[in-house]
Design an enzyme around this catalytic site. Structure first.
Site, PDB file in Angstrom:
ATOM      1  CG  ASP A  70      -0.201  -0.039   2.541  1.00 18.18           C
ATOM      2  OD1 ASP A  70       0.686  -0.908   2.679  1.00 18.18           O
ATOM      3  OD2 ASP A  70      -0.505   0.769   3.433  1.00 18.18           O
TER       4      ASP A  70
ATOM      5  CD  GLU B 103       4.259   0.791   6.733  1.00 23.22           C
ATOM      6  OE1 GLU B 103       5.241   1.097   7.433  1.00 23.22           O
ATOM      7  OE2 GLU B 103       3.791   1.552   5.849  1.00 23.22           O
TER       8      GLU B 103
END
Length: 311
Positions: free
Chosen positions: A89, A152
């Site tokens: 991400d 994250e």
């Protein structure tokens, strides 16, 4: 067995770049608003996870999708498990790019894109390191597992979910950003300050703060801020004060009147939260300006907590 590691890397350089670019093309920004059971954090995030797992499956690794928010790619044998923690991400691209942030353009020998360092480039580098070791036929006494996260940059829910279902590695590292200088993840504290309407009492003021907005993610220095003020008087002196503030601090901004309300907009420079010195926090600068105005009690109370930052 003697292996020339540099030569092995050079053999795979072109395919490494091609796979890295393909991963960078995916806009894997958190999008819970359009999330589904199959893609809880958004279609782009799920697409990036699938890309890595499909690549691992194609190269005959053992792969697993964990609740559509994490996964792993594994090879080797042994009781112990070496974990390589990565994530696919990225934070939103923000403004001010001179190139398409998802094109993966190469300039002066450097690959430029959102996520190229955090963490898609290091993720692909770690994957190719696993691939080289696997294809070389080196005997391993441990299992090697790349654990792929997808949240994250926000709340780490991918990690929480993953370890509800999978074993904890015996040892591990996280090739994130400037690896090998960075090899582990740090702890963070995110918090919200909330004010209930009417909770702060005060006398009448000339200006009432209606809205104040800045920032897209907790771990980004915001590159834009906007404040709306309700007023009954001539806004000329406020606009002049704002112009002076922008000039004094070498900032860009603008203002406009909208249905009896004055809207201030200020432009900063975005950067990752781990390197705030590389950015200019638009929210803090606009807040600093607003503390100089005769705002209502709630507006004053909101910005009072920022005073220690400005002095």
């Amino acid at each position: 067995m003697s292996i020339n590691w540099t030569e092995e890397v050079e053999k795979r350089k072109q395919s490494f770049l091609e796979h890295t670019k393909k991963l960078l093309h995916i806009r894997s920004v958190l999008d819970e608003e359009n999330g589904t059971k199959e893609a809880p954090f958004g279609e782009g995030v799920r697409a990036a996870l699938d890309f890595m797992l499909e690549l691992g499956e194609k190269d005959s690794f053992t792969t697993k999708n964990v609740e559509n928010v994490a996964g792993h790619i594994e090879f080797g044998e042994g009781e112990d498990l070496l974990g390589i923690l990565c994530h696919v991400d990225v934070v939103p691209e923000g403004d001010g790019w001179s190139v398409d942030p998802y094109a993966g353009e190469i300039r002066d020998g450097k690959l430029i894109a959102r996520g190229v360092l955090d963490d898609k480039g290091p993720t692909m580098a770690a994957y190719y390191a696993m691939k080289i070791v696997k294809e070389s036929g080196l005997p391993l006494s441990k299992r090697v597992r790349m654990i792929i996260g997808t949240d994250e940059e926000s709340e780490w829910r991918c990690v929480d979910t993953y370890f509800k279902h999978e074993e904890m590695p015996t040892l591990g590292f996280a090739p994130d950003a400037d690896f090998p200088i960075i090899y582990a993840e740090k702890g963070l504290t995110d918090f919200d300050i909330r004010f209930k309407e009417g909770s702060v009492q005060g006398g009448q003021a000339e200006l009432k703060l209606v809205t104040f907005q800045s920032g897209l993610r907790y771990n980004m220095v915001p590159d834009a801020a906007e404040a709306t003020i309700d007023l009954d008087s001539d806004p000329t002196y406020l606009c002049q004060s704002f112009d002076e503030f922008l000039k004094e601090n070498e900032l860009e901004g603008s203002y406009l009147m909208d249905s009896g309300r004055l809207v201030f907009r200020l432009k900063g420079i975005s950067s990752h939260g781990m390197e705030p010195r590389n950015g200019r926090n638009a929210g803090l600068y606009l807040a600093q300006f607003l503390t100089t105005l005769p705002l209502d009690a709630e507006g004053n109370d909101l910005f009072h907590s920022f005073q220690s930052i400005f002095t």
